[in-house]
Design an enzyme around this catalytic site. Structure first.
Site: not given
Ligand code: AMP
Length: 248
Positions: A161, A122, A43, A194, A205
């Site tokens: 990654r 989400r 994404k 990461r 996740r």
């Molecule tokens: P991402 O980079 O979008 O995968 O986000 C990394 C982490 O940030 C996720 O695994 C969650 O712990 C937290 N996070 C980011 N966006 C959200 C969201 N909209 N709702 C809940 N947790 C979030």
């Protein structure tokens, strides 16, 4: 992680009271899109490509958390510390925290450049919240792009990654390797995995995605906004499918 394209996104990353340094040229049409898809599906890569083509700002809630973590001099607020802990384990941060954070940045939702929300909403509760915010702001979504791929391929993409600790660019040990192992081609920074790309966090996740986020497909299907994109193929191939789905 979304790449920066001519706009430092300071208003989004740093929050209220901070303006973007160089918002760049205003596009002819301000697209307002949501990107859905399991973690690791690409994404962020698609967000950067769409941003470049359509001029809309890619806004990632994960980037806001990572930015807060990198810039916390000594101590994070209790709410942010809790968010970081959830993130480290691969769990979702609470709806209240994420919704409040986006609400504080709601001027990014009325920006003349448009937006691509990446990683938000989400959960169904977050989807209702963004719907309410947009109604209050007098804005409408154009479409919701849902990127889809087999679970095994998602796991392979995620576990390979590597992210640059300097500029944040994403690489992949198999599909997008750097010239020198462990070193970013773009800035010479050290590549890291990461914390939430480690196997234990990946499982958490993906479960969070399947349980909390995939119901959003029905939510947006009912509103006539959903466009499903097959995420198999190279980034350019997937991007071409996304543009076709938008009629661009
Ligand atoms: P991402 O980079 O979008 O995968 O986000 C990394 C982490 O940030 C996720 O695994 C969650 O712990 C937290 N996070 C980011 N966006 C959200 C969201 N909209 N709702 C809940 N947790 C979030």
């Amino acid at each position: 992680m979304t790449a920066q394209v001519g706009n430092d996104k300071a208003a989004w990353l740093k929050g209220p009271g901070v303006d973007c340094a160089d918002p760049g040229e205003v596009p002819v049409r301000a697209w307002r899109l949501i990107l859905l898809g399991a973690p690791g599906i690409g994404k962020g890569t698609q967000a950067a490509l769409i941003e470049k083509r359509l001029g809309a700002c890619a806004l990632s809630t994960g980037d806001v958390f990572r930015h807060a973590k990198r810039n916390a001099d000594c101590c994070l607020s209790p709410v942010m510390a809790e968010a970081m802990e959830a993130m480290r384990k691969g769990e979702l941060v609470s709806d209240n925290t994420v919704i409040a954070m986006v609400r504080e940045r709601s001027r990014c939702l009325v920006c003349s450049h448009g937006f691509l929300l990446d990683g938000f909403p989400r959960t169904v509760e977050q989807a209702h919240a963004v719907e309410t915010m947009l109604q209050e702001l007098g804005e409408k979504l154009d479409a919701v792009l849902s990127f889809e791929l087999d679970r095994e391929k998602v796991i392979a993409r995620l576990s390979g990654r590597r992210t640059c600790s300097g500029c944040g660019k994403s690489w992949h040990v198999v599909s997008a390797p750097t010239k020198t192992e462990g070193i970013c081609d773009a800035c010479g920074g050290k590549l890291i995995q990461r914390e939430d790309d480690r196997p234990e966090a990946i499982a958490v996740r993906l479960r969070a995605y399947e349980e909390s986020t995939s119901p959003l497909k029905d939510f947006y299907e009912q509103r006539g906004l959903l466009r499903v994109i097959d995420a198999d193929g190279s980034p350019d191939e997937v991007f071409a499918k996304a543009m076709e789905a938008l009629g661009v």
